[in-house]
Write a protein that holds these residues in place. Structure first.
Motif, PDB file in Angstrom:
ATOM      1  N   ASP A 282     -24.155 -29.930  30.733  1.00 47.50           N
ATOM      2  CA  ASP A 282     -24.077 -28.705  29.928  1.00 47.50           C
ATOM      3  C   ASP A 282     -22.684 -28.085  29.992  1.00 47.50           C
ATOM      4  O   ASP A 282     -22.116 -27.693  28.962  1.00 47.50           O
ATOM      5  CB  ASP A 282     -25.116 -27.677  30.406  1.00 47.50           C
TER       6      ASP A 282
ATOM      7  N   ARG B 137     -16.700 -28.556  23.743  1.00 44.93           N
ATOM      8  CA  ARG B 137     -16.929 -27.919  22.445  1.00 44.93           C
ATOM      9  C   ARG B 137     -15.875 -26.849  22.174  1.00 44.93           C
ATOM     10  O   ARG B 137     -15.375 -26.721  21.061  1.00 44.93           O
ATOM     11  CB  ARG B 137     -18.328 -27.305  22.406  1.00 44.93           C
TER      12      ARG B 137
ATOM     13  N   ASP C 299     -26.967 -25.818  10.969  1.00 40.00           N
ATOM     14  CA  ASP C 299     -27.193 -24.624  11.786  1.00 40.00           C
ATOM     15  C   ASP C 299     -28.549 -23.995  11.495  1.00 40.00           C
ATOM     16  O   ASP C 299     -28.891 -22.968  12.094  1.00 40.00           O
ATOM     17  CB  ASP C 299     -26.089 -23.588  11.512  1.00 40.00           C
TER      18      ASP C 299
ATOM     19  N   TRP D 245     -32.913 -24.361  10.730  1.00 41.66           N
ATOM     20  CA  TRP D 245     -34.141 -25.090  11.023  1.00 41.66           C
ATOM     21  C   TRP D 245     -34.776 -25.519   9.694  1.00 41.66           C
ATOM     22  O   TRP D 245     -34.892 -24.721   8.777  1.00 41.66           O
ATOM     23  CB  TRP D 245     -35.093 -24.175  11.785  1.00 41.66           C
TER      24      TRP D 245
ATOM     25  N   ASP E 249     -34.962 -20.292  20.709  1.00 44.07           N
ATOM     26  CA  ASP E 249     -33.706 -20.978  20.995  1.00 44.07           C
ATOM     27  C   ASP E 249     -33.610 -22.276  20.197  1.00 44.07           C
ATOM     28  O   ASP E 249     -32.550 -22.612  19.647  1.00 44.07           O
ATOM     29  CB  ASP E 249     -33.618 -21.272  22.496  1.00 44.07           C
TER      30      ASP E 249
ATOM     31  N   ARG F 187     -33.068 -21.462  16.474  1.00 44.44           N
ATOM     32  CA  ARG F 187     -31.738 -20.878  16.256  1.00 44.44           C
ATOM     33  C   ARG F 187     -30.631 -21.937  16.273  1.00 44.44           C
ATOM     34  O   ARG F 187     -29.582 -21.756  15.663  1.00 44.44           O
ATOM     35  CB  ARG F 187     -31.477 -19.828  17.329  1.00 44.44           C
ATOM     36  N   ASN F 188     -30.872 -23.062  16.952  1.00 44.69           N
ATOM     37  CA  ASN F 188     -29.830 -24.088  17.100  1.00 44.69           C
ATOM     38  C   ASN F 188     -29.915 -25.209  16.076  1.00 44.69           C
ATOM     39  O   ASN F 188     -29.155 -26.176  16.156  1.00 44.69           O
ATOM     40  CB  ASN F 188     -29.879 -24.667  18.519  1.00 44.69           C
TER      41      ASN F 188
ATOM     42  N   CYS G  64     -30.687 -28.453  13.654  1.00 49.12           N
ATOM     43  CA  CYS G  64     -31.061 -29.855  13.866  1.00 49.12           C
ATOM     44  C   CYS G  64     -29.922 -30.763  13.411  1.00 49.12           C
ATOM     45  O   CYS G  64     -28.866 -30.293  12.985  1.00 49.12           O
ATOM     46  CB  CYS G  64     -32.342 -30.180  13.098  1.00 49.12           C
ATOM     47  N   HIS G  65     -30.157 -32.076  13.490  1.00 48.87           N
ATOM     48  CA  HIS G  65     -29.189 -33.072  13.040  1.00 48.87           C
ATOM     49  C   HIS G  65     -29.847 -34.035  12.061  1.00 48.87           C
ATOM     50  O   HIS G  65     -31.077 -34.083  11.955  1.00 48.87           O
ATOM     51  CB  HIS G  65     -28.631 -33.864  14.233  1.00 48.87           C
TER      52      HIS G  65
ATOM     53  N   ARG H 100     -31.624 -32.212  20.053  1.00 45.54           N
ATOM     54  CA  ARG H 100     -31.276 -31.001  20.807  1.00 45.54           C
ATOM     55  C   ARG H 100     -32.535 -30.205  21.158  1.00 45.54           C
ATOM     56  O   ARG H 100     -32.674 -29.696  22.277  1.00 45.54           O
ATOM     57  CB  ARG H 100     -30.320 -30.134  19.983  1.00 45.54           C
TER      58      ARG H 100
ATOM     59  N   LYS I  19     -34.345 -29.311  24.988  1.00 46.38           N
ATOM     60  CA  LYS I  19     -34.800 -27.994  25.432  1.00 46.38           C
ATOM     61  C   LYS I  19     -36.276 -28.025  25.833  1.00 46.38           C
ATOM     62  O   LYS I  19     -36.688 -27.318  26.763  1.00 46.38           O
ATOM     63  CB  LYS I  19     -34.550 -26.958  24.335  1.00 46.38           C
TER      64      LYS I  19
END
Length: 708
Positions: A68, A75, A211, A213, A235, A238-239, A241-242, A264, A268
């Motif tokens: 992390d 990043r 950015d 969902w 969380d 909010r993050n 997907c790919h 990701r 989590k």
């Protein structure tokens, strides 16, 4: 157990199998609250065994936190660069199982996927290419990507095809374009490019990031009542997907479609598991590898680790087992196995985020499905005795059932010694620090490190930051020296030298024992041979300490006496040594420049064993002061390379070690010995891919021999 006769063991193993089979005939869900003492005892045993194989909760936490913090540093440093790299899969989740690969996801920072055109307002389209996700024509879990704002000279634009007067990025074309830039010896594995570095398998997936969902997954949040908790759900959403470059084999646009990746989010979810749940996941991975995939060749590739992960997710969320603990670990495993059996029977494995996406659809059907079900059902009929087919845990289960009164300690703090734990911490910290730092961004990098220092961090994250700071400082000092040696005036050279020396001393202060060798390298490069030798002698004394951790060798008793219980900063400075890493774009030692240039297109580093570098530097420095001592240093290097049994010269680093020995022998005029060393280098595992340079050096030696 040493007096346990073979005949007795056979009888006992048969009794063990009978004992374990009994648990198949109970309804496990109703039986678990009154679970018998024998099964509790065995569950606790398997818990302890899995802590040894998979890791204790402290080990798993350490691994995750180190990745992390590395990712956070990387990043921030690469925020304005082209690509971001993220570690994903089981390695990111905290597993270090033997034979497991490492998964990486790469994406372009100036490309973003949006779910609706209205979301374009959040981006500056002058420097961000927007891609619109379209899911109407694709199977569940797959989408088309329409390029809205094309940038010239990017793989995205080059991979576009036109459909309905719109530009869509073809997943198959994108794979071809991105894979061509990776190791030519790699192979295609789904959306990934697979290869091997240093004996470690890896998977690289080039993808796009969003950015947001996906709307098709909105119902997932409504399903999360018992697990995961609302904070984790928020969380995850909010993050975003790919999207990875592979289409559905039965979709209308297989070559153009992209698969939604929740890598990701899955990390989590795994992180939100308690340790017993995580170990159950680990047990399923072992069971897959050592039992399920060993049934027959025709079914060995049907099930994969992702199916096991999906099984655990659904089992936890369905709340069939309200309390996961060491005493009922095998109960949790059995529930997962039963769910897997049910899915194979129906031919349906619902994706955890998009249940309509059947993960079995293209592989597990027809005769293959029937054969797999029969194999699983045979294992099911054996009950928990099927675990005896797992080579990793079989002997432990039998031994504990042979000693039913043996006390099982499930206190994790008692399972692993401090020195064993510290060895892994040192190894994990080394893997995290060698990120790519652009020479033009050194000032920015140091400023970012100053900011991160002010952030709240765990002890493991402080260690990684400390190691990374040491790495940046010694790299910067050599970069400065390289830049000003040929371009600077005397005053500039003096100032740069003073700054470089200061940074190298900080390197030794922040880093481990072996980091002192960078100071010696710098002194040698700037012709200060006596100063270099002084540093080398101090380093040699520290490396001779019996409590040194290097290459898996350490005197445990002396280690505990000397640094046991001390802070990790102290342990790193006083008791840890690591290999010397030379980046290809920086000149550290002129004598190794040909090897450094040779590796530029591959892994970008020379990984030199610390004791090889110590003797190499002593030889180089003494050549300018005392030829007798120079020969003595060469003799020490020769004994080390010729006779070490993989302790101080790891097998994977023997190519460069023989190469360095040959360089030294060639410099002294011992051409026959140099020729032998170079030939030995060619026979080693080609970790550094320096064979071209080695062949060139052999040619030089042969030419010199002919002229004598």
């Amino acid at each position: 157990m040493s007096n346990f006769r073979f005949q007795d063991r056979v009888v006992y193993e048969n009794n063990t199998i009978h004992f374990l089979r009994c648990f198949n005939f109970f309804n496990m869900e109703s039986f678990l609250p009154q679970i018998c003492e024998g099964l509790q005892h065995m569950s606790e045993t398997v818990f302890v065994v899995l802590c040894q194989i998979v890791g204790t909760s402290q080990q798993v936490t350490m691994r995750r936190e180190m990745v992390d913090i590395w990712e956070m540093i990387d990043r921030r440093i690469t925020h304005h660069s082209t690509f971001t790299i993220m570690v994903s899969g089981s390695h990111r989740e905290g597993f270090r199982l033997k034979g497991s690969d490492i998964d990486f996801m790469h994406w372009q920072n100036n490309h973003r996927v949006i779910m609706d055109v209205s979301q374009s307002e959040y981006y500056n389209t002058a420097n961000t290419a927007l891609i619109l996700s379209e899911s109407s024509e694709s199977p569940p879990g797959f989408i088309l990507l329409q390029l809205l704002t094309p940038f010239a000279h990017t793989p995205a634009l080059s991979a576009c095809v036109r459909m309905n007067n719109r530009l869509y990025i073809s997943s198959s074309l994108y794979r071809e374009l991105t894979f061509s830039s990776i190791d030519p010896n790699s192979t295609v594995h789904g959306p990934c490019c697979s290869g091997n570095i240093e004996g470690q398998e890896y998977d690289n997936a080039h993808c796009f990031v969003s950015d947001f969902w996906p709307p098709s997954v909105s119902l997932w949040t409504d399903r999360c009542h018992s697990w995961p908790n609302p904070q984790v759900v928020d969380d995850i959403v909010r993050n975003g997907c790919h999207f990875v470059a592979i289409g559905h084999p039965l979709g209308p646009h297989e070559n153009e479609e992209w698969r939604i990746s929740f890598s990701r989010a899955e990390y989590k979810l795994v992180s939100s598991m308690n340790h017993c749940q995580f170990l159950t996941y680990g047990l399923l991975k072992l069971f897959l590898k050592e039992v399920l995939n060993q049934q027959s060749d025709e079914t060995s590739k049907l099930l994969c680790s992702y199916h096991m992960k999906t099984t655990v997710f659904w089992t936890i969320q369905q709340n069939t087992l309200p309390h996961w603990s060491p005493q009922n670990l095998l109960g949790g495993f059995w529930l997962c196995f039963k769910l897997l059996l049910k899915w194979v029977y129906k031919g349906i494995c619902p994706n955890f985020f998009i249940p309509q996406n059947n993960l079995f659809l293209t592989k597990i059907h027809g005769s293959a499905q029937n054969i797999l079900f029969l194999q699983l059902h045979e294992l099911y009929k054996k009950g928990l005795a099927c675990l005896l087919q797992s080579s990793s845990i079989r002997s432990y289960i039998i031994d504990i059932l042979y000693n039913p009164r043996l006390s099982i300690c499930t206190n994790e703090s008692m399972m692993m010694s401090e020195v064993d734990y510290d060895e892994e911490v040192a190894f994990e910290s080394l893997k995290c620090v060698h990120a790519i730092v652009n020479p033009r961004h050194i000032t920015k990098t140091i400023h970012i490190l100053e900011q991160i220092v002010e952030s709240p961090m765990t002890q493991y994250q402080v260690l990684v930051l400390q190691k990374f700071t040491s790495y940046v400082l010694h790299r910067t000092s050599f970069l400065l020296q390289n830049m000003y040696t040929f371009a600077g005036v005397n005053k500039q050279l003096y100032i740069v030298d003073k700054i470089s020396c200061h940074m190298l001393k900080l390197t030794a202060k922040f880093g481990c024992i072996s980091d002192m060798l960078y100071i010696a390298m710098y002194y040698y490069k700037t012709l200060r041979y006596r100063e270099a030798l002084s540093v080398l002698e101090m380093t040699k004394v520290k490396l001779a300490q019996p409590f040194l951790i290097y290459g898996g060798v350490v005197d445990r008793e002396r280690y505990n006496e000397s640094v046991g219980g001390r802070s990790w900063s102290t342990k790193m400075r006083q008791a840890v040594a690591q290999d010397i890493i030379l980046k290809s774009e920086i000149c550290y030692i002129n004598e190794l420049l040909p090897e450094q240039k040779c590796i530029q297109k591959r892994w970008n580093i020379l990984d030199i064993p610390v004791f090889v570098m110590l003797h190499f530097l002593k030889f180089l420095c003494y050549r300018h002061i005392d030829t007798t001592l120079s020969q003595a240093a060469l003799d020490e290097l020769q004994v080390l390379v010729h006779h070490d049994q993989g302790i101080y010269v790891p097998d994977l680093s023997r190519d460069i070690s023989w190469e360095i020995l040959g360089i030294c022998q060639q410099m002294t005029g011992n051409l026959q010995a140099a020729l032998y060393s170079y030939q030995q280098s060619l026979t080693q595992y080609p970790l550094h891919r320096i064979q071209t340079v080695t062949q060139r050096r052999i040619h030089e030696v042969v030419q010199s021999t002919q002229h004598q």
